[in-house]
Write a protein that holds these residues in place. Structure first.
Motif, PDB file in Angstrom:
ATOM      1  N   TYR A   1      10.565  10.973  -5.232  1.00  0.00           N
ATOM      2  CA  TYR A   1       9.913   9.665  -5.165  1.00  0.00           C
ATOM      3  C   TYR A   1       9.291   9.444  -3.790  1.00  0.00           C
ATOM      4  CZ  TYR A   1       9.165   4.665  -5.086  1.00  0.00           C
ATOM      5  OH  TYR A   1       8.586   3.435  -4.954  1.00  0.00           O
ATOM      6  N   GLN A   2      10.026   9.745  -2.742  1.00  0.00           N
ATOM      7  CA  GLN A   2       9.509   9.545  -1.393  1.00  0.00           C
ATOM      8  C   GLN A   2       8.307  10.440  -1.111  1.00  0.00           C
ATOM      9  OE1 GLN A   2      10.310   7.244   0.855  1.00  0.00           O
ATOM     10  NE2 GLN A   2      11.779   6.374  -0.621  1.00  0.00           N
ATOM     11  N   GLU A   3       8.318  11.655  -1.626  1.00  0.00           N
ATOM     12  CA  GLU A   3       7.244  12.606  -1.334  1.00  0.00           C
ATOM     13  C   GLU A   3       5.993  12.350  -2.160  1.00  0.00           C
ATOM     14  OE1 GLU A   3       6.441  17.458  -1.271  1.00  0.00           O
ATOM     15  OE2 GLU A   3       8.480  16.651  -1.452  1.00  0.00           O
ATOM     16  N   TYR A   4       6.161  11.971  -3.423  1.00  0.00           N
ATOM     17  CA  TYR A   4       5.006  11.913  -4.311  1.00  0.00           C
ATOM     18  C   TYR A   4       4.600  10.509  -4.751  1.00  0.00           C
ATOM     19  CZ  TYR A   4       5.704  16.942  -4.779  1.00  0.00           C
ATOM     20  OH  TYR A   4       5.825  18.294  -4.519  1.00  0.00           O
ATOM     21  N   ALA A   5       5.439   9.504  -4.525  1.00  0.00           N
ATOM     22  CA  ALA A   5       5.125   8.175  -5.049  1.00  0.00           C
ATOM     23  C   ALA A   5       5.136   7.081  -3.991  1.00  0.00           C
ATOM     24  CB  ALA A   5       6.103   7.818  -6.169  1.00  0.00           C
ATOM     25  N   ALA A   6       6.144   7.035  -3.155  1.00  0.00           N
ATOM     26  CA  ALA A   6       6.280   5.943  -2.190  1.00  0.00           C
ATOM     27  C   ALA A   6       5.087   5.900  -1.241  1.00  0.00           C
ATOM     28  CB  ALA A   6       7.574   6.096  -1.397  1.00  0.00           C
TER      29      ALA A   6
END
Length: 212
Positions: A181-186
Motif C-alpha cells: 500500500y505504501q509503495e503503490y497506493a499511498a
C-alpha cells in the motif's frame, strides 16, 4: 417465505451461539497470552434479530420473482434456474455473515467493556478482498471505542484485541500488504483502493477473490 425465514433463523441461531462462544474463548486466550492482570468476563453477543435475518434473506431472493421485462434488471431476466442458483449462493453468504458477525460482535463488545483493552486490529484471510487486506494492513489503529466493524457477505475477517502495555505485532502477510500500500497506493492520485487492488493482483502471492 415465512417458513423459510423461520427455518434459516433456527440454523443461524444455532451456529451464532457457537460463533459467540468461540469469540469469547478467543478473547480469553488473547488476554491470557498478553498476561493481563485481573479478571474479566466476556459479554456474549446474542444471535441476530429475526428482522435482520429476514431483511438479509429478502435481499438474497429479490431476483427470483418474475418481473415485467421492461422493468427487470439483467439478473431478473435470467432463466429461473439461474436465478434460484444465485439466490441460494447469496442466502448462504448472508447466513455466514450473520453467524460470523455474532462472534465478531462478542470480541468487539469485550474490547469496549474491558478496562485493560485499548484497541483492536483486523485480521484478514490470505485470500481476502483488497478492502479487507487494506484495513488489516493498518494494524492496531482502531481505538477501543471505534464505531464498528465493517464486513461484507463471505467475509472471514476477525477482531484481534490489544491490551494495555501490549505491543501489537502484525502478521507477516499484513506487513506485506502495508508495504504494498505504501509503495503503490499511498500519496498517489486517484483511487488508492484501486491502486492497492492492482498492486495485490501483481505482487501478492495470495490471489484476490473473484466476483460473488
Amino acid at each position: 417465505m415465512p417458513d423459510w425465514f423461520a427455518a434459516v433463523q433456527a440454523v443461524v441461531d444455532q451456529y451464532a451461539q457457537t460463533s459467540a462462544a468461540l469469540g469469547a474463548e478467543f478473547y480469553d486466550a488473547q488476554r491470557e497470552a498478553a498476561r493481563v492482570a485481573g479478571t474479566f468476563t466476556v459479554p456474549v453477543a446474542g444471535p441476530p434479530a429475526p428482522e435482520q435475518t429476514e431483511a438479509s434473506l429478502r435481499w438474497a431472493a429479490k431476483d427470483v420473482w418474475d418481473r415485467d421485462p421492461d422493468a427487470a434488471t439483467e439478473a431478473q431476466l435470467q432463466p429461473v434456474e439461474v436465478r434460484l442458483d444465485q439466490a441460494e449462493k447469496k442466502a448462504e453468504a448472508v447466513a455466514q455473515k450473520l453467524v460470523a458477525d455474532t462472534g465478531r460482535s462478542t470480541v468487539l463488545g469485550a474490547v469496549r467493556r474491558d478496562a485493560q483493552a485499548t484497541a483492536w486490529a483486523r485480521s484478514a484471510a490470505l485470500g481476502a478482498c483488497a478492502f479487507c487486506k487494506l484495513l488489516a494492513a493498518r494494524g492496531s489503529v482502531y481505538a477501543q471505542d471505534t464505531a464498528g466493524f465493517r464486513a461484507h457477505d463471505g467475509c472471514h475477517c476477525g477482531v484481534i484485541p490489544v491490551f494495555r502495555g501490549q505491543k501489537f505485532e502484525p502478521s507477516p502477510q499484513a506487513s506485506e500488504w502495508a508495504r504494498l500500500y505504501q509503495e503503490y497506493a499511498a500519496g498517489h492520485s486517484g483511487s488508492q483502493l484501486a491502486r492497492f487492488r492492482r498492486a495485490l493482483a501483481e505482487h501478492d502471492s495470495n490471489p484476490l477473490p473473484g466476483p460473488i
